[in-house]
Design an enzyme around this catalytic site. Structure first.
Site, short mmCIF file in Angstrom:
data_model
loop_
_atom_site.label_atom_id
_atom_site.label_comp_id
_atom_site.label_asym_id
_atom_site.label_seq_id
_atom_site.Cartn_x
_atom_site.Cartn_y
_atom_site.Cartn_z
N HIS A 65 0.83 -1.21 0.00
CA HIS A 65 0.00 0.00 0.00
C HIS A 65 0.86 1.25 0.00
O HIS A 65 1.89 1.34 0.66
CB HIS A 65 -1.04 -0.02 1.12
CG HIS A 65 -0.54 0.25 2.52
ND1 HIS A 65 -0.39 1.52 3.01
CD2 HIS A 65 -0.22 -0.58 3.54
CE1 HIS A 65 0.00 1.45 4.27
NE2 HIS A 65 0.13 0.20 4.62
N ASP A 177 5.85 2.90 6.93
CA ASP A 177 4.57 2.21 6.73
C ASP A 177 3.78 3.01 5.71
O ASP A 177 3.18 4.02 6.07
CB ASP A 177 3.84 2.09 8.06
CG ASP A 177 2.44 1.49 7.94
OD1 ASP A 177 2.09 1.02 6.85
OD2 ASP A 177 1.70 1.51 8.95
N GLU A 209 -5.23 1.71 2.26
CA GLU A 209 -5.11 0.60 3.21
C GLU A 209 -5.40 1.07 4.63
O GLU A 209 -6.04 0.38 5.42
CB GLU A 209 -3.70 -0.02 3.14
CG GLU A 209 -3.54 -1.32 3.92
CD GLU A 209 -3.03 -1.14 5.34
OE1 GLU A 209 -2.89 -2.16 6.04
OE2 GLU A 209 -2.76 0.00 5.78
N GLU A 210 -4.92 2.26 4.94
CA GLU A 210 -5.00 2.75 6.33
C GLU A 210 -6.42 3.08 6.76
O GLU A 210 -6.68 3.30 7.94
CB GLU A 210 -4.10 3.99 6.51
CG GLU A 210 -2.60 3.73 6.26
CD GLU A 210 -1.93 2.92 7.36
OE1 GLU A 210 -2.59 2.57 8.36
OE2 GLU A 210 -0.73 2.63 7.21
N ASP A 232 3.90 -5.49 3.96
CA ASP A 232 3.64 -4.35 4.84
C ASP A 232 4.67 -4.38 5.96
O ASP A 232 5.47 -5.30 6.04
CB ASP A 232 2.20 -4.43 5.39
CG ASP A 232 1.61 -3.06 5.71
OD1 ASP A 232 2.37 -2.14 6.08
OD2 ASP A 232 0.38 -2.91 5.60
N HIS A 319 3.66 4.27 12.87
CA HIS A 319 2.69 5.38 12.95
C HIS A 319 3.22 6.53 13.82
O HIS A 319 2.51 7.07 14.67
CB HIS A 319 1.32 4.91 13.44
CG HIS A 319 0.57 4.12 12.40
ND1 HIS A 319 -0.79 3.93 12.42
CD2 HIS A 319 1.00 3.49 11.27
CE1 HIS A 319 -1.16 3.22 11.36
NE2 HIS A 319 -0.08 2.92 10.66
ZN LIG Z 1 0.63 -0.35 6.66
#
Ligand SMILES: [Zn+2]
Length: 352
Positions: A65, A177, A209-210, A232, A319
């Site tokens: 992603h 990410d 995706e998130e 991922d 994140h």
């Molecule tokens: Zn991810």
């Protein structure tokens, strides 16, 4: 790692891609894959699909992603301060005191996000974790009129994008990410494109995706692959305060992580591990007892089912503004995926 490949990673990390606003990063992807893909297409959802050997009967899809967590402007205050919602799963504590960028139609606008200083927090406030409502973006505008001339409701916001190499081949940046996973699927296609492939390889830069694995769902439906491998990030557990008993022993620099569990097809998993062993690619194994929270989840239940694998890149501080990965891990991950498809005869049956 070749320098052009490293430059591609840096380009991905320097390009904003909050979920729903992925066009700039998809431009970077489209431009890069042109040189080695047989076919490049973009579906109506915004997924970019780079294909090698499109006429083959066995279709293998790689999903990485391209979207990153971010924010979205919701309100401009009378004094010119800007309020925003989050896009994706943020810990608001991670936002306090960050440099941000509002990606407005007239060009990027530097901003900071913060709250009142510790000196002015009440005893009660000091004990509480910060809520998103207590944070605002400041672009230095004098008033609402000035801010509103530059910023529109619905403009996307990201952390300031910056790549930093660290000791021992590690690198830190916002949105590792999943720009490093995206890099892996595209780089795997590039490496495999030099071989005489017996299967079709579909490297997909998936969107959104998130916010619920949405692009993998639509792109997998369109491609209808028999085999799907998601790439991922996963949590590295090689730093303080993370419990290895449930999360496993995963370290930066020890190679890609191959997941085992009910969300994965056992034959795909075994073949990935066997490929790693034969080609002497260091890798790690992790377990997930439920449907995973990344693109592998929806790949598996696409149409009548897809033989799914999950290869993950160990990541510290997911994140946050300082997500950290090992460059050697992504290099080996690309090798693993490339060797996986290069080893297929096209006649495999992955029905477990
Ligand atoms: Zn991810």
């Amino acid at each position: 790692m070749e320098s052009a490949s490293l430059d591609f990673l840096k380009d991905l990390l320097a390009t904003p891609s909050p979920s729903g606003y992925e066009r700039p990063i998809q431009d970077v992807v489209r431009n890069y894959v042109r040189d080695f893909a047989d076919e490049v297409r973009t579906d109506l959802h915004g997924n970019v699909i780079a294909v090698k050997n499109p006429s083959a009967k066995l279709r293998v899809m790689f999903a990485g992603h391209c979207d990153q967590i971010g924010m979205l402007v919701t309100h401009i205050h009378d004094q010119g301060f800007i309020y925003a919602q989050t896009i994706g799963g943020w810990d608001p504590q991670q936002l306090i005191g960050q440099r941000m960028v509002i990606w407005a139609s007239g060009g990027p606008i530097p901003a900071v996000i913060s709250r009142k200083p510790i000196h002015l927090l009440t005893d009660e406030e000091r004990k509480q974790v910060v809520k998103l409502d207590d944070l605002w973006l400041d672009i230095g505008a004098k008033n609402k009129a000035e801010a509103a001339e530059l910023v529109r409701i619905g403009d996307p916001v990201t952390l300031q994008l910056q790549y930093q190499e660290m000791r021992n081949g590690l690198a830190s940046s916002p949105a590792m990410d999943n720009k490093c996973g995206l890099w892996v699927v595209i780089e795997a296609l590039r490496r495999a494109s030099k071989a005489n492939l017996k299967c079709g390889v579909y490297a997909v830069s998936t969107v959104a995706e998130e916010i619920g694995l949405r692009g993998a769902k639509t792109s997998a439906y369109g491609i209808d692959p028999q085999v799907g491998i998601a790439v991922d990030v996963t949590h590295a557990t090689d730093c303080p305060t993370i419990d290895k008993r449930q999360n496993g022993e995963i370290a930066l620099g020890n190679g890609p992580v191959v997941f085992r569990g009910p969300n994965m097809n056992p034959m795909v998993t075994d073949r990935l591990l066997e490929t790693a062993r034969k080609k002497e690619i260091a890798c790690q194994v992790a377990a997930a007892g439920r449907a995973v929270s990344n693109d592998a989840n929806v790949l598996q239940t696409n149409r009548a089912g897809v033989a799914t694998g999950l290869v993950s890149v160990p990541n510290r501080y997911m994140h946050s503004a300082v997500e950290m990965i090992s460059l050697q891990d992504i290099d080996r991950s690309a090798d693993l995926l490339a060797e996986f498809v290069m080893g297929l005869s096209g006649e495999e049956d992955f029905r477990p």
